[in-house]
Design a protein around this motif. Structure first.
Motif, PDB file in Angstrom:
ATOM      1  N   LYS A 531      -4.951   0.387  -4.872  1.00 62.34           N
ATOM      2  CA  LYS A 531      -5.648  -0.118  -3.686  1.00 62.34           C
ATOM      3  C   LYS A 531      -4.658  -0.216  -2.551  1.00 62.34           C
ATOM      4  CE  LYS A 531      -9.045  -1.604  -1.254  1.00 62.34           C
ATOM      5  NZ  LYS A 531      -8.391  -0.980  -0.061  1.00 62.34           N
ATOM      6  N   THR A 532      -5.051   0.312  -1.402  1.00 60.54           N
ATOM      7  CA  THR A 532      -4.224   0.232  -0.196  1.00 60.54           C
ATOM      8  C   THR A 532      -4.603  -0.992   0.616  1.00 60.54           C
ATOM      9  OG1 THR A 532      -5.812   1.547   1.066  1.00 60.54           O
ATOM     10  CG2 THR A 532      -4.039   2.736  -0.058  1.00 60.54           C
ATOM     11  N   GLY A 533      -3.734  -1.322   1.574  1.00 57.98           N
ATOM     12  CA  GLY A 533      -4.046  -2.432   2.469  1.00 57.98           C
ATOM     13  C   GLY A 533      -3.172  -2.418   3.702  1.00 57.98           C
ATOM     14  N   SER A 534      -3.694  -2.976   4.754  1.00 54.17           N
ATOM     15  CA  SER A 534      -2.886  -3.211   5.954  1.00 54.17           C
ATOM     16  C   SER A 534      -3.359  -4.529   6.543  1.00 54.17           C
ATOM     17  CB  SER A 534      -3.029  -2.073   6.976  1.00 54.17           C
ATOM     18  OG  SER A 534      -4.371  -1.915   7.371  1.00 54.17           O
ATOM     19  N   ALA A 535      -2.413  -5.310   7.036  1.00 51.41           N
ATOM     20  CA  ALA A 535      -2.732  -6.646   7.551  1.00 51.41           C
ATOM     21  C   ALA A 535      -2.215  -6.803   8.968  1.00 51.41           C
ATOM     22  CB  ALA A 535      -2.134  -7.723   6.646  1.00 51.41           C
ATOM     23  N   GLU A 536      -3.124  -7.096   9.879  1.00 47.63           N
ATOM     24  CA  GLU A 536      -2.742  -7.307  11.273  1.00 47.63           C
ATOM     25  C   GLU A 536      -1.995  -8.631  11.413  1.00 47.63           C
ATOM     26  OE1 GLU A 536      -3.241  -5.117  13.588  1.00 47.63           O
ATOM     27  OE2 GLU A 536      -4.532  -3.742  12.459  1.00 47.63           O
ATOM     28  N   VAL A 537      -0.936  -8.613  12.205  1.00 49.14           N
ATOM     29  CA  VAL A 537      -0.143  -9.807  12.447  1.00 49.14           C
ATOM     30  C   VAL A 537       0.062  -9.960  13.948  1.00 49.14           C
ATOM     31  CG1 VAL A 537       2.056 -10.986  12.047  1.00 49.14           C
ATOM     32  CG2 VAL A 537       1.052  -9.561  10.241  1.00 49.14           C
ATOM     33  N   ASP A 538      -0.225 -11.130  14.482  1.00 46.26           N
ATOM     34  CA  ASP A 538      -0.058 -11.367  15.913  1.00 46.26           C
ATOM     35  C   ASP A 538       1.373 -11.075  16.341  1.00 46.26           C
ATOM     36  OD1 ASP A 538      -2.670 -12.133  16.130  1.00 46.26           O
ATOM     37  OD2 ASP A 538      -2.274 -14.291  16.047  1.00 46.26           O
ATOM     38  N   GLY A 539       1.511 -10.354  17.432  1.00 43.91           N
ATOM     39  CA  GLY A 539       2.832 -10.059  17.964  1.00 43.91           C
ATOM     40  C   GLY A 539       3.477  -8.809  17.406  1.00 43.91           C
ATOM     41  N   GLN A 540       2.843  -8.188  16.402  1.00 44.04           N
ATOM     42  CA  GLN A 540       3.379  -6.953  15.831  1.00 44.04           C
ATOM     43  C   GLN A 540       2.618  -5.748  16.372  1.00 44.04           C
ATOM     44  OE1 GLN A 540       4.845  -8.517  11.388  1.00 44.04           O
ATOM     45  NE2 GLN A 540       3.545  -6.718  11.590  1.00 44.04           N
ATOM     46  N   PRO A 543       0.604  -3.017  11.836  1.00 44.24           N
ATOM     47  CA  PRO A 543       0.283  -3.976  10.771  1.00 44.24           C
ATOM     48  C   PRO A 543       1.265  -3.852   9.612  1.00 44.24           C
ATOM     49  CG  PRO A 543      -1.167  -2.079  10.653  1.00 44.24           C
ATOM     50  CD  PRO A 543      -0.359  -1.915  11.912  1.00 44.24           C
ATOM     51  N   ASN A 544       1.254  -4.832   8.730  1.00 47.64           N
ATOM     52  CA  ASN A 544       2.035  -4.762   7.502  1.00 47.64           C
ATOM     53  C   ASN A 544       1.309  -3.839   6.525  1.00 47.64           C
ATOM     54  OD1 ASN A 544       3.865  -6.621   8.495  1.00 47.64           O
ATOM     55  ND2 ASN A 544       2.827  -8.374   7.564  1.00 47.64           N
ATOM     56  N   GLY A 545       2.040  -2.898   5.938  1.00 51.70           N
ATOM     57  CA  GLY A 545       1.442  -1.976   4.979  1.00 51.70           C
ATOM     58  C   GLY A 545       1.579  -2.488   3.554  1.00 51.70           C
ATOM     59  N   TRP A 546       0.483  -2.467   2.781  1.00 56.98           N
ATOM     60  CA  TRP A 546       0.461  -2.945   1.404  1.00 56.98           C
ATOM     61  C   TRP A 546      -0.030  -1.843   0.457  1.00 56.98           C
ATOM     62  CZ3 TRP A 546       1.711  -7.647  -0.885  1.00 56.98           C
ATOM     63  CH2 TRP A 546       2.025  -8.705  -0.009  1.00 56.98           C
ATOM     64  N   PHE A 547       0.405  -1.928  -0.783  1.00 55.94           N
ATOM     65  CA  PHE A 547      -0.080  -0.998  -1.814  1.00 55.94           C
ATOM     66  C   PHE A 547       0.113  -1.667  -3.160  1.00 55.94           C
ATOM     67  CE2 PHE A 547      -0.403   2.789  -4.437  1.00 55.94           C
ATOM     68  CZ  PHE A 547      -1.234   3.635  -3.707  1.00 55.94           C
ATOM     69  N   THR A 548      -0.937  -1.658  -3.992  1.00 60.65           N
ATOM     70  CA  THR A 548      -0.805  -2.167  -5.359  1.00 60.65           C
ATOM     71  C   THR A 548      -1.476  -1.182  -6.297  1.00 60.65           C
ATOM     72  OG1 THR A 548      -1.142  -4.085  -6.809  1.00 60.65           O
ATOM     73  CG2 THR A 548      -2.927  -3.568  -5.276  1.00 60.65           C
ATOM     74  N   ALA A 549      -0.871  -0.974  -7.458  1.00 61.94           N
ATOM     75  CA  ALA A 549      -1.371   0.047  -8.385  1.00 61.94           C
ATOM     76  C   ALA A 549      -0.906  -0.232  -9.803  1.00 61.94           C
ATOM     77  CB  ALA A 549      -0.893   1.437  -7.941  1.00 61.94           C
ATOM     78  N   TYR A 550      -1.545   0.441 -10.747  1.00 58.95           N
ATOM     79  CA  TYR A 550      -1.098   0.413 -12.141  1.00 58.95           C
ATOM     80  C   TYR A 550      -1.112   1.839 -12.678  1.00 58.95           C
ATOM     81  CZ  TYR A 550      -6.061   0.884 -13.334  1.00 58.95           C
ATOM     82  OH  TYR A 550      -7.347   1.331 -13.432  1.00 58.95           O
ATOM     83  N   ARG A 551      -0.282   2.060 -13.683  1.00 54.74           N
ATOM     84  CA  ARG A 551      -0.245   3.325 -14.409  1.00 54.74           C
ATOM     85  C   ARG A 551       0.241   3.018 -15.814  1.00 54.74           C
ATOM     86  NH1 ARG A 551       4.147   8.221 -14.181  1.00 54.74           N
ATOM     87  NH2 ARG A 551       2.826   9.872 -15.070  1.00 54.74           N
ATOM     88  N   GLY A 552      -0.591   3.268 -16.789  1.00 54.57           N
ATOM     89  CA  GLY A 552      -0.212   2.919 -18.149  1.00 54.57           C
ATOM     90  C   GLY A 552       0.093   1.432 -18.242  1.00 54.57           C
ATOM     91  N   ASP A 553       1.229   1.102 -18.824  1.00 52.87           N
ATOM     92  CA  ASP A 553       1.605  -0.311 -18.957  1.00 52.87           C
ATOM     93  C   ASP A 553       2.591  -0.732 -17.870  1.00 52.87           C
ATOM     94  OD1 ASP A 553       1.368  -2.786 -20.112  1.00 52.87           O
ATOM     95  OD2 ASP A 553       2.872  -2.433 -21.668  1.00 52.87           O
ATOM     96  N   LEU A 554       2.378  -0.217 -16.665  1.00 59.23           N
ATOM     97  CA  LEU A 554       3.160  -0.618 -15.496  1.00 59.23           C
ATOM     98  C   LEU A 554       2.210  -1.001 -14.372  1.00 59.23           C
ATOM     99  CD1 LEU A 554       5.963   2.108 -15.133  1.00 59.23           C
ATOM    100  CD2 LEU A 554       6.228  -0.213 -16.021  1.00 59.23           C
ATOM    101  N   SER A 556       2.557  -2.323 -10.173  1.00 61.84           N
ATOM    102  CA  SER A 556       3.518  -2.527  -9.098  1.00 61.84           C
ATOM    103  C   SER A 556       2.801  -2.806  -7.790  1.00 61.84           C
ATOM    104  CB  SER A 556       4.415  -1.293  -8.947  1.00 61.84           C
ATOM    105  OG  SER A 556       5.347  -1.462  -7.893  1.00 61.84           O
ATOM    106  N   ALA A 557       3.477  -3.535  -6.910  1.00 58.82           N
ATOM    107  CA  ALA A 557       2.956  -3.789  -5.561  1.00 58.82           C
ATOM    108  C   ALA A 557       4.126  -3.805  -4.600  1.00 58.82           C
ATOM    109  CB  ALA A 557       2.194  -5.103  -5.502  1.00 58.82           C
ATOM    110  N   ALA A 558       3.849  -3.333  -3.392  1.00 60.82           N
ATOM    111  CA  ALA A 558       4.890  -3.305  -2.359  1.00 60.82           C
ATOM    112  C   ALA A 558       4.278  -3.654  -1.016  1.00 60.82           C
ATOM    113  CB  ALA A 558       5.561  -1.930  -2.291  1.00 60.82           C
ATOM    114  N   VAL A 559       5.119  -4.191  -0.147  1.00 61.28           N
ATOM    115  CA  VAL A 559       4.745  -4.421   1.249  1.00 61.28           C
ATOM    116  C   VAL A 559       5.862  -3.869   2.122  1.00 61.28           C
ATOM    117  CG1 VAL A 559       5.773  -6.752   1.315  1.00 61.28           C
ATOM    118  CG2 VAL A 559       4.021  -6.116   2.984  1.00 61.28           C
ATOM    119  N   VAL A 560       5.484  -3.228   3.210  1.00 55.06           N
ATOM    120  CA  VAL A 560       6.437  -2.793   4.222  1.00 55.06           C
ATOM    121  C   VAL A 560       5.987  -3.439   5.521  1.00 55.06           C
ATOM    122  CG1 VAL A 560       7.473  -0.865   5.470  1.00 55.06           C
ATOM    123  CG2 VAL A 560       6.870  -0.601   3.049  1.00 55.06           C
ATOM    124  N   GLN A 561       6.712  -4.459   5.930  1.00 51.73           N
ATOM    125  CA  GLN A 561       6.309  -5.201   7.122  1.00 51.73           C
ATOM    126  C   GLN A 561       6.441  -4.315   8.358  1.00 51.73           C
ATOM    127  OE1 GLN A 561       7.545  -9.470   7.162  1.00 51.73           O
ATOM    128  NE2 GLN A 561       8.567  -8.971   5.237  1.00 51.73           N
TER     129      GLN A 561
END
Length: 582
Positions: A531-540, A543-554, A556-561
């Motif tokens: 699932k992807t995501g982006s979050a609006e932040v005042d003054g930016q 937006p902040n970029g988000w991503f969360t996923a699974y594959r097999g028994d892993l 992971s999630a990441a954010v890039v502000q």
């Protein structure tokens, strides 16, 4: 301006805010070498100031920023008094005499720092950087310490006096309000942290783990069986060492024992080792190979953070931030998760029969609720589409349209009871922020459904969300086995139904093969979802970029502000993790 006025200005001193510069090496002679640019000046006596700066004309108070001459005079006077060990005189040249006097006295008494040599650099406006070199002396052991800091000079509005703006980091860049420099037997023995395969984890090899290793030492130093050495360290305000010290000094027995908020907790930090201790070995759940991959992936981007967990057990396999040594956003960040929150919101709609994977579901360009007008990215709409299509395209209005059918606390309960979030009860082995989904109403409640409003998460939280979907049950992430200290891991009060878990996996898989997550998930097989995501932040601007996923028994999630769309910014980071894990 008359002679008396000019004389007053030459004698005046002042201060304001300060900035921190990286440490440098230097000597340890007892002197002050003050200069701006190429000039250098040695001091052997006092500044001649009474600590209040110059006398001021009662009818005319000086205003405006300090002049270059005032900045130089103030900085020289303060550094001279500090170097000479005159804490009272140095403190009087600041805008917070009491706090400065206490810190300067502690610098010598608790830190055992002697013979300071302070060398100013080139002034920049009201800022004066300087190099500090001192000797740390404790029970016959001596070692030099060198670092760089900076002071800022300001004019006090009330009387026009020019003073050093007091901040604890003037003494040392690692100091924040309430922190102290302390030399003595370390409160916590050193540890040798190892990964799941037994290989040692060091901050030199894995820079992102610096604060994590400090936190592990603070919590498990004694339990790991090591022996403490003699160190100069920063004792943080509210740390266990600080509380113990305060308790010993408080004869009334009223020392506060209130638990510190883990989201704000920063472990004590060793600055210098005078006598090494004997480390005890502490096994963690980290994977050395995955941690290396996480370090590389985050280093390629600014303000990126990532976490990898094992869904079947909850073990944390990797965690990294693109700013090693800084705030641990991966575990302690508190950021709006954007559309990755729709995984939790979808579970709620599915359970309440307000959505079905292949049932018709509205996705208009706009949806108004609680007085707010919500829209989709680029104002797209899906006519006659299903919930599957809305989830894969990350349609905001598909979720906002259902807000009127929910209670104010529906999403909060779903996050807490099914995904174990927002209860402040995780115990992974180091400080964490466990997510927040507060009860909201009207437009704010609707915004929470799409990961905006007051909802706050970090990569650890969102990796756990993906892991919960994959395994079908919440398992609290952890870094150190609870068997070591018999601590109790958090559990969810209920488990989502098998049909709901299956539907979520179907939605996330479709998003990975036909939706917004296609590119990062390409070629990763069939047992995966995202699932992807982006979050609006005042003054930016972005937006902040988000991503969360699974594959097999892993999972992971990441954010890039300020990274923009999650698939473009955070997606490649997570992809690297899933590939590295096999």
């Amino acid at each position: 301006m008359g002679k008396r006025r000019r004389a007053a200005e030459r004698k005046s001193v002042g201060g304001r805010n300060m900035k921190v510069r990286p440490g440098v090496l230097g000597g340890a002679a007892a002197a002050v070498v003050c200069g701006v640019g190429a000039a250098a000046f040695a001091f052997s006596g006092g500044s001649g100031s009474d600590g209040g700066g110059s006398s001021v004309d009662e009818k005319q108070v000086a205003t405006g920023p300090p002049t270059a001459a005032e900045v130089r005079t103030t900085a020289r006077a303060f550094l001279a008094a500090w170097a000479e060990g005159d804490a009272a005189r140095a403190a009087a040249l600041t805008d917070d005499r009491a706090a400065a006097a206490k810190a300067l006295t502690s610098y010598r008494k608790d830190g055992h720092l002697t013979k300071p040599r302070l060398t100013p650099g080139k002034r920049s406006g009201a800022d004066v950087p300087f190099k500090a070199a001192a000797t740390v002396s404790y029970e016959g052991k001596n070692k030099p310490l060198s670092y760089a800091s900076e002071l800022t000079v300001v004019r006090r509005k009330s009387d026009g006096k020019v003073l050093v703006g007091w901040r604890p980091s003037v003494l040392h860049p690692e100091l924040k309000r309430g922190d102290r420099l302390v030399t003595g037997e370390a409160g916590d023995p050193p540890i040798k942290a190892v990964d799941r395969g037994g290989a040692e984890l060091t901050r030199e090899k894995y820079p992102s783990l610096g604060t994590v290793l400090d936190g592990l030492r603070e919590k498990y130093g004694k339990k790991a069986g090591g022996k403490a050495g003699v160190e100069l360290r920063v004792v943080r305000a509210g740390s266990d060492a600080a509380k113990k010290d305060a308790s010993e000094k408080d004869t009334s027995g009223s020392a506060s024992t209130k638990k510190k908020n883990d989201a704000d907790s920063v472990p004590d930090k060793t600055l210098l080792t005078l006598a090494p201790g004997t480390p005890g070995t502490l096994k963690t759940t980290f994977s050395g190979s995955l941690q290396s991959a996480a370090e590389k992936a985050t280093a390629k981007r600014k303000r990126a953070s990532v976490v990898v967990v094992k869904p079947s057990t909850g073990e944390i396999l990797a965690a990294a931030n693109s700013t090693p040594g800084g705030f641990n956003t991966a575990f302690q960040g508190s950021i709006a998760p954007g559309s990755t929150m729709k995984v939790i919101s979808s579970s709620l709609l599915l359970e309440k029969k307000l959505a079905g994977v292949d049932k018709k579901h509205p996705c208009p360009k706009y949806e108004t609720y609680g007085g707010w007008k919500f829209q989709n990215d680029d104002k797209f709409e899906i006519k006659g589409g299903t919930f599957r299509a809305s989830f894969a395209r990350s349609c905001n209005t598909a979720f906002i349209s259902q807000a009127k059918k929910l209670q104010d606390d529906s999403l909060t309960k779903q996050a807490q009871e099914v995904f174990g979030l927002g209860r402040d009860d995780w115990s992974i082995g180091v400080p964490t922020f466990d997510g927040a989904v507060p009860v909201q109403s009207d437009a704010q409640m609707a915004a929470s459904l799409i990961g905006q409003g007051a909802v706050r998460m970090n990569p650890l939280n969102m990796a756990s969300v993906a892991a919960t979907v994959k395994s079908g049950k919440f398992k609290q992430p952890y870094l150190v086995s609870p068997d070591l200290d018999d601590r109790k891991l958090a559990t969810a009060s209920r488990t989502m139904s098998g049909s709901t878990a299956s539907a979520l996996r179907e939605l996330m898989h479709y998003t990975a093969v036909a939706g917004t997550a296609v590119e990062p998930m390409s070629g990763l097989g069939s047992d995966m979802g995202a699932k992807t995501g982006s979050a609006e932040v005042d003054g930016q601007k972005k937006p902040n970029g988000w991503f969360t996923a699974y594959r097999g028994d892993l999972a992971s999630a990441a954010v890039v502000q300020e990274g923009g769309h999650g698939g473009d910014s955070a997606g490649p980071v997570v992809r690297a993790m899933l590939l590295a894990g096999g």
